[in-house]
Design an enzyme around this catalytic site. Structure first.
Site, PDB file in Angstrom:
ATOM      1  N   TYR A  56      22.258 -31.058 -62.627  1.00 18.61           N
ATOM      2  CA  TYR A  56      22.114 -29.899 -63.710  1.00 18.61           C
ATOM      3  C   TYR A  56      23.631 -30.231 -64.947  1.00 18.61           C
ATOM      4  O   TYR A  56      24.198 -30.425 -65.417  1.00 18.61           O
ATOM      5  CB  TYR A  56      22.447 -27.967 -63.568  1.00 18.61           C
ATOM      6  CG  TYR A  56      22.626 -27.712 -62.449  1.00 18.61           C
ATOM      7  CD1 TYR A  56      20.669 -27.964 -62.281  1.00 18.61           C
ATOM      8  CD2 TYR A  56      22.141 -26.293 -62.171  1.00 18.61           C
ATOM      9  CE1 TYR A  56      20.351 -27.876 -61.208  1.00 18.61           C
ATOM     10  CE2 TYR A  56      21.517 -25.636 -60.638  1.00 18.61           C
ATOM     11  CZ  TYR A  56      20.184 -26.523 -60.291  1.00 18.61           C
ATOM     12  OH  TYR A  56      19.806 -25.743 -60.108  1.00 18.61           O
ATOM     13  N   GLY A 205      11.862 -14.785 -61.569  1.00  9.76           N
ATOM     14  CA  GLY A 205      10.726 -14.712 -62.245  1.00  9.76           C
ATOM     15  C   GLY A 205      11.444 -15.904 -62.958  1.00  9.76           C
ATOM     16  O   GLY A 205      10.687 -15.999 -64.584  1.00  9.76           O
ATOM     17  N   ARG A 206      12.520 -16.982 -63.052  1.00  9.29           N
ATOM     18  CA  ARG A 206      13.100 -17.384 -64.812  1.00  9.29           C
ATOM     19  C   ARG A 206      12.882 -16.566 -65.409  1.00  9.29           C
ATOM     20  O   ARG A 206      12.890 -16.780 -67.037  1.00  9.29           O
ATOM     21  CB  ARG A 206      12.265 -18.552 -65.025  1.00  9.29           C
ATOM     22  CG  ARG A 206      12.416 -19.372 -63.491  1.00  9.29           C
ATOM     23  CD  ARG A 206      10.828 -20.882 -63.944  1.00  9.29           C
ATOM     24  NE  ARG A 206      11.091 -22.021 -62.489  1.00  9.29           N
ATOM     25  CZ  ARG A 206      11.619 -22.421 -62.517  1.00  9.29           C
ATOM     26  NH1 ARG A 206      12.774 -22.437 -62.672  1.00  9.29           N
ATOM     27  NH2 ARG A 206      11.570 -23.388 -61.432  1.00  9.29           N
TER      28      ARG A 206
HETATM   29  N1  LIG Z   1      16.456 -25.131 -56.081  1.00 11.31           N
HETATM   30  C1  LIG Z   1      16.213 -25.398 -56.882  1.00 11.31           C
HETATM   31  O1  LIG Z   1      15.871 -26.442 -57.145  1.00 11.31           O
HETATM   32  C2  LIG Z   1      16.654 -24.449 -58.157  1.00 11.31           C
HETATM   33  C3  LIG Z   1      15.370 -24.374 -59.183  1.00 11.31           C
HETATM   34  C4  LIG Z   1      16.087 -23.714 -60.040  1.00 11.31           C
HETATM   35  C5  LIG Z   1      16.908 -22.967 -59.744  1.00 11.31           C
HETATM   36  N2  LIG Z   1      17.874 -22.885 -59.058  1.00 11.31           N
HETATM   37  C6  LIG Z   1      19.117 -22.027 -58.904  1.00 11.31           C
HETATM   38  O2  LIG Z   1      19.108 -20.356 -58.749  1.00 11.31           O
HETATM   39  C7  LIG Z   1      19.130 -19.963 -59.678  1.00 11.31           C
HETATM   40  C8  LIG Z   1      18.338 -18.925 -60.916  1.00 11.31           C
HETATM   41  O3  LIG Z   1      17.748 -19.309 -60.803  1.00 11.31           O
HETATM   42  P1  LIG Z   1      16.949 -18.772 -62.631  1.00 11.31           P
HETATM   43  O4  LIG Z   1      18.226 -18.923 -63.162  1.00 11.31           O
HETATM   44  O5  LIG Z   1      16.141 -20.150 -62.243  1.00 11.31           O
HETATM   45  O6  LIG Z   1      15.892 -17.474 -62.707  1.00 11.31           O
HETATM   46  P2  LIG Z   1      15.879 -16.344 -62.546  1.00 11.31           P
HETATM   47  O7  LIG Z   1      17.601 -16.419 -61.850  1.00 11.31           O
HETATM   48  O8  LIG Z   1      15.046 -15.271 -61.802  1.00 11.31           O
HETATM   49  O9  LIG Z   1      15.975 -15.767 -63.900  1.00 11.31           O
HETATM   50  C9  LIG Z   1      17.017 -16.253 -65.096  1.00 11.31           C
HETATM   51  C10 LIG Z   1      17.102 -15.575 -66.510  1.00 11.31           C
HETATM   52  O10 LIG Z   1      16.723 -14.270 -66.436  1.00 11.31           O
HETATM   53  C11 LIG Z   1      17.907 -13.427 -67.031  1.00 11.31           C
HETATM   54  N3  LIG Z   1      18.462 -12.847 -66.314  1.00 11.31           N
HETATM   55  C12 LIG Z   1      19.485 -12.640 -65.728  1.00 11.31           C
HETATM   56  N4  LIG Z   1      19.412 -11.435 -65.429  1.00 11.31           N
HETATM   57  C13 LIG Z   1      18.977 -10.672 -66.091  1.00 11.31           C
HETATM   58  C14 LIG Z   1      18.654  -9.281 -66.070  1.00 11.31           C
HETATM   59  N5  LIG Z   1      20.228  -8.143 -65.474  1.00 11.31           N
HETATM   60  N6  LIG Z   1      18.116  -8.680 -66.974  1.00 11.31           N
HETATM   61  C15 LIG Z   1      17.764  -9.809 -68.447  1.00 11.31           C
HETATM   62  N7  LIG Z   1      17.539 -10.852 -67.849  1.00 11.31           N
HETATM   63  C16 LIG Z   1      18.497 -11.312 -66.851  1.00 11.31           C
HETATM   64  C17 LIG Z   1      18.751 -14.502 -67.378  1.00 11.31           C
HETATM   65  O11 LIG Z   1      19.317 -14.679 -68.498  1.00 11.31           O
HETATM   66  P3  LIG Z   1      20.082 -15.331 -69.490  1.00 11.31           P
HETATM   67  O12 LIG Z   1      20.776 -16.972 -69.685  1.00 11.31           O
HETATM   68  O13 LIG Z   1      20.438 -14.934 -70.945  1.00 11.31           O
HETATM   69  O14 LIG Z   1      21.753 -14.750 -68.928  1.00 11.31           O
HETATM   70  C18 LIG Z   1      17.639 -16.468 -68.052  1.00 11.31           C
HETATM   71  O15 LIG Z   1      16.861 -16.127 -68.538  1.00 11.31           O
HETATM   72  C19 LIG Z   1      19.193 -21.366 -61.032  1.00 11.31           C
HETATM   73  O16 LIG Z   1      20.764 -20.475 -61.746  1.00 11.31           O
HETATM   74  C20 LIG Z   1      19.983 -21.969 -59.809  1.00 11.31           C
HETATM   75  O17 LIG Z   1      21.226 -22.293 -60.035  1.00 11.31           O
HETATM   76  C21 LIG Z   1      17.464 -23.699 -58.065  1.00 11.31           C
END
Ligand SMILES: NC(=O)c1ccc[n+]([C@@H]2O[C@H](COP(=O)([O-])OP(=O)(O)OC[C@H]3O[C@@H](n4cnc5c(N)ncnc54)[C@H](OP(=O)(O)O)[C@@H]3O)[C@@H](O)[C@H]2O)c1
Length: 327
Positions: A56, A205-206
């Site tokens: 990252y 869902g991102r």
């Molecule tokens: N192992 C892998 O290959 C892999 C791949 C992808 C991700 N990950 C890990 O998984 C974590 C989570 O996945 P992700 O960040 O991709 O997707 P996610 O958790 O599904 O969604 C993150 C997004 O949702 C928003 N959000 C969070 N809480 C919210 C709420 N209560 N209301 C409205 N919007 C909200 C965030 O906004 P803001 O950013 O503006 O706060 C961000 O844009 C990552 O941070 C990473 O550490 C791992």
């Protein structure tokens, strides 16, 4: 804050973790100060599991976490990942060779400013290195005290079983949410059978399941979701129809759609610890509150009906990255 066990070796963590990836890459504007405050806010509220990776931002995410936790290392269960590399031709690759596992661990320890990693995970399986060799070296890092537990990410059911025969695997990190349910077929049952926890990433869902992204113009020019097929103009429109129903159900239950999305994942098994990502304190509060939501059987049936398995429009990654999943 509710707690759950991760794996079967006695590791207890907060019922949700904090995904830190978006603090340095992928999603919109970055603000290191706000991100560090968000991590402190999570820890202050007993959310103790932090998820990062060396990939990252080329180590930047781990350095940011070092800044945030330097005076409170013992409050944190730290999960980092290795193995996604940039090859000499500038293209993305994977490396699961034992010598690289060790090198990556030492580099992460240094960037994180710690002498142990709580959970060290392989980010993507290397098809050219038998998984036994990769996890064998990870097991040696446990024996040396540099790592406490180990995990995999986006591994197939067969790889999980082979790895677990070699060294106890604590968790498997894989995308799982209302709009990405394919793990229900093999990966989740395998984890449940072996006593391994599933750590769903992107449970919102991102961000799409928050209902805040209605079309591509809601994403900044530099937002990497623009490269993801599910966020193409036509697929967003199709997928947003489903999110509108999610919004109706969520508001009728008195919660926001992102909270219901998290509660849905949590309700699939006690062996699940999702890691919603955010860099904002107010979202951390909302996401923590989601751990107290009790969805009824009817709620779950209604939610499952909106998002049948395999019916989301568009692949969950660009094609080059799709080929690295499920190995
Ligand atoms: N192992 C892998 O290959 C892999 C791949 C992808 C991700 N990950 C890990 O998984 C974590 C989570 O996945 P992700 O960040 O991709 O997707 P996610 O958790 O599904 O969604 C993150 C997004 O949702 C928003 N959000 C969070 N809480 C919210 C709420 N209560 N209301 C409205 N919007 C909200 C965030 O906004 P803001 O950013 O503006 O706060 C961000 O844009 C990552 O941070 C990473 O550490 C791992």
């Amino acid at each position: 804050m509710k707690r759950r066990f991760l794996g079967s070796q006695g590791l207890e963590v907060s019922a949700i973790g904090l995904g830190c990836m978006g603090m340095t890459i992928q999603y919109g504007e970055l603000d290191d100060i706000e991100s560090v405050e968000a991590i402190h806010h999570a820890l202050d509220n007993d959310l103790n599991l932090l998820n990062t990776a060396d990939a990252y931002g080329n180590g930047k995410n781990e350095v940011l976490i070092n800044t945030a936790i330097k005076d409170r290392r013992s409050d944190v269960i730290l999960n980092t990942k290795f193995g996604q590399v940039t090859n000499s031709d500038g293209r993305g690759g994977v490396n699961g060779k034992p010598s690289y596992v060790r090198e990556a661990c030492e580099a992460s320890l240094s960037r994180l400013g710690t002498d142990y990693i709580d959970i060290f995970s392989q980010h993507r399986v290397d098809p050219d290195v038998p998984i036994e060799e990769t996890v064998g070296e990870m097991g040696r890092l446990i024996a040396e005290g540099k790592v406490r537990y180990i995990g995999l990410s986006e591994a197939s059911s067969e790889t999980i079983q082979r790895a677990h025969r070699e060294v106890s695997i604590t968790c498997v990190e894989t995308e799982y949410s209302l709009w990405t349910r394919d793990v229900e077929e093999n990966i989740l049952p395998t984890c449940l059978e072996l006593g391994i926890s599933l750590m769903p990433y992107a449970p919102i869902g991102r961000g799409f399941l928050s209902g805040e992204i209605k079309n591509i113009d809601d994403l900044n020019e530099n937002d990497r979701r623009r490269d993801h097929p599910r966020f193409s103009s036509s697929n967003i429109a199709e997928n947003y129809r489903k999110v509108q129903v999610l919004k109706e159900i969520s508001f009728s239950l008195g919660f926001k759609p992102a909270q219901i999305a998290i509660a849905w994942v949590l309700s699939q098994s006690d062996q699940i610890v999702p890691i919603p990502g955010t860099k904002h304190r107010k979202f951390i509060d909302e996401n923590i509150r989601a751990t107290d939501i009790a969805l009824s059987d009817k709620d779950l049936i209604d939610l499952n009906k909106i998002f049948p398995v395999g019916e989301t429009s568009g692949d969950r990654y660009p094609s080059a990255q799709m080929s690295k999943l499920g190995l």
